[in-house]
Design a protein around this motif. Structure first.
Motif, PDB file in Angstrom:
ATOM      1  N   THR A  84      -9.591 -31.305  26.341  1.00 41.92           N
ATOM      2  CA  THR A  84      -8.896 -31.103  25.074  1.00 41.92           C
ATOM      3  C   THR A  84      -9.528 -29.990  24.243  1.00 41.92           C
ATOM      4  N   VAL A  85     -10.854 -29.920  24.266  1.00 52.34           N
ATOM      5  CA  VAL A  85     -11.528 -28.876  23.482  1.00 52.34           C
ATOM      6  C   VAL A  85     -11.123 -27.497  23.984  1.00 52.34           C
ATOM      7  N   GLY A  86     -11.113 -27.319  25.291  1.00 47.92           N
ATOM      8  CA  GLY A  86     -10.707 -26.035  25.850  1.00 47.92           C
ATOM      9  C   GLY A  86      -9.277 -25.684  25.494  1.00 47.92           C
ATOM     10  N   LYS A  87      -8.384 -26.681  25.551  1.00 48.43           N
ATOM     11  CA  LYS A  87      -6.982 -26.442  25.192  1.00 48.43           C
ATOM     12  C   LYS A  87      -6.858 -26.051  23.724  1.00 48.43           C
ATOM     13  N   ALA A  88      -7.622 -26.723  22.862  1.00 47.50           N
ATOM     14  CA  ALA A  88      -7.564 -26.410  21.431  1.00 47.50           C
ATOM     15  C   ALA A  88      -8.060 -24.995  21.155  1.00 47.50           C
ATOM     16  N   LEU A  89      -9.118 -24.585  21.865  1.00 44.74           N
ATOM     17  CA  LEU A  89      -9.624 -23.226  21.688  1.00 44.74           C
ATOM     18  C   LEU A  89      -8.619 -22.196  22.181  1.00 44.74           C
ATOM     19  N   ASP A  90      -7.902 -22.533  23.263  1.00 47.30           N
ATOM     20  CA  ASP A  90      -6.829 -21.646  23.728  1.00 47.30           C
ATOM     21  C   ASP A  90      -5.805 -21.420  22.628  1.00 47.30           C
ATOM     22  N   VAL A  91      -5.430 -22.503  21.937  1.00 48.66           N
ATOM     23  CA  VAL A  91      -4.415 -22.401  20.889  1.00 48.66           C
ATOM     24  C   VAL A  91      -4.950 -21.585  19.713  1.00 48.66           C
ATOM     25  N   LEU A  92      -6.215 -21.799  19.348  1.00 45.91           N
ATOM     26  CA  LEU A  92      -6.808 -21.005  18.274  1.00 45.91           C
ATOM     27  C   LEU A  92      -6.771 -19.519  18.620  1.00 45.91           C
ATOM     28  N   GLU A  93      -7.071 -19.190  19.863  1.00 47.81           N
ATOM     29  CA  GLU A  93      -7.041 -17.784  20.277  1.00 47.81           C
ATOM     30  C   GLU A  93      -5.629 -17.225  20.240  1.00 47.81           C
ATOM     31  N   LEU A  94      -4.651 -18.033  20.595  1.00 50.20           N
ATOM     32  CA  LEU A  94      -3.267 -17.571  20.531  1.00 50.20           C
ATOM     33  C   LEU A  94      -2.875 -17.225  19.101  1.00 50.20           C
TER      34      LEU A  94
END
Length: 261
Positions: A10-20
């Motif tokens: 989940t942390v990795g997915k959340a960071l992906d969204v922040l980068e988007l």
């Protein structure tokens, strides 16, 4: 994209969204994020809601857009203060900017790429890619090559694997073999050039900022355009660059600044 990163839950997915959201450069709608995200609609919505609740993102109900939140800004400021050379180098790049009248860039290597951490514009500013906070290629920028030239062989091998070697201009060094030859010349000379390798019309002279044991902790450059300067003009400032880099390194040593690639 999420598929380009290792699975970090989940942390990795959340960071992906922040980068988007950050990469969009302006407040962005859910539909626009969905069009470039690998996450299913429900997953993306849930992540956005969580990040908004945690103040990492801000949601404007009237426009229906997401932007970076105040908590993320606070964290970014703390990271800049604690892990960036910028606060340490500030007086030195201020003095260098005043002495040369040209644009000064301060950068660090981050996962094999160039992270610009500070900038001083020339008296007559020039439009260019490099801005504080942006990430650029190491293999075709002056600061990038200056730092790469002083990595130990094992680290250099790792970093070269991370380079895309995309040909941005006719002058871009586009192979690892040619880059290694260029890095050898830079080590011998003591400073690097950007010969319009990343952007047409943009040139620079750059030096590494080296720790006490000779590892690169940053890079410093003086940048101009071919409309108003030549590489020979910029090279006349090489001693000033080297002196400023040495003073920054001394101050960084006092602060026990972390060495990293």
């Amino acid at each position: 994209m999420a598929s380009e990163r290792p699975a970090d839950g989940t942390v990795g997915k959340a960071l992906d969204v922040l980068e988007l959201v950050a990469g969009h450069g302006a407040p962005v709608r859910f539909s626009d994020l969905l069009s470039v995200s690998d996450h299913p609609k429900a997953t993306l919505y849930r992540l956005l809601q969580t990040l908004t609740n945690q103040q990492m993102l801000r949601h404007d109900a009237e426009s229906g857009t997401y932007s970076l939140g105040v908590r993320l800004v606070r964290l970014a400021h703390s990271a800049w203060s604690q892990s960036s050379l910028a606060p340490i180098a500030r007086p030195h790049i201020d003095a260098l900017s005043q002495a040369t009248g040209e644009t000064i860039h301060l950068a660090q290597l981050d996962a094999g790429h160039v992270l610009y951490v500070d900038k001083r514009n020339a008296a007559r500013a020039i439009e260019m890619f490099a801005q504080a906070g942006r990430v650029g290629p190491a293999y075709c920028t002056g600061v990038g090559k200056a730092m790469l030239a002083h990595l130990d062989p094992e680290h250099l091998d790792e970093v070269l694997k991370a380079q895309s070697f995309h040909r941005h201009t006719a002058n871009t060094i586009a192979t690892a073999v040619d880059l290694r030859a260029e890095l050898a010349r830079i080590r011998a000379r003591g400073y690097a050039f950007d010969r319009e390798e990343h952007e047409p019309g943009i040139i620079c002279c750059a030096v590494p900022i080296l720790s006490r044991i000779g590892k690169p902790i940053g890079g410093l450059s003086i940048t101009s355009s071919t409309n108003r300067a030549t590489l020979e003009d910029l090279e006349t400032h090489a001693d000033k660059l080297l002196n400023a880099a040495g003073r920054i390194a001394e101050d960084a040593e006092s602060w026990r600044f972390p060495e990293r690639i």
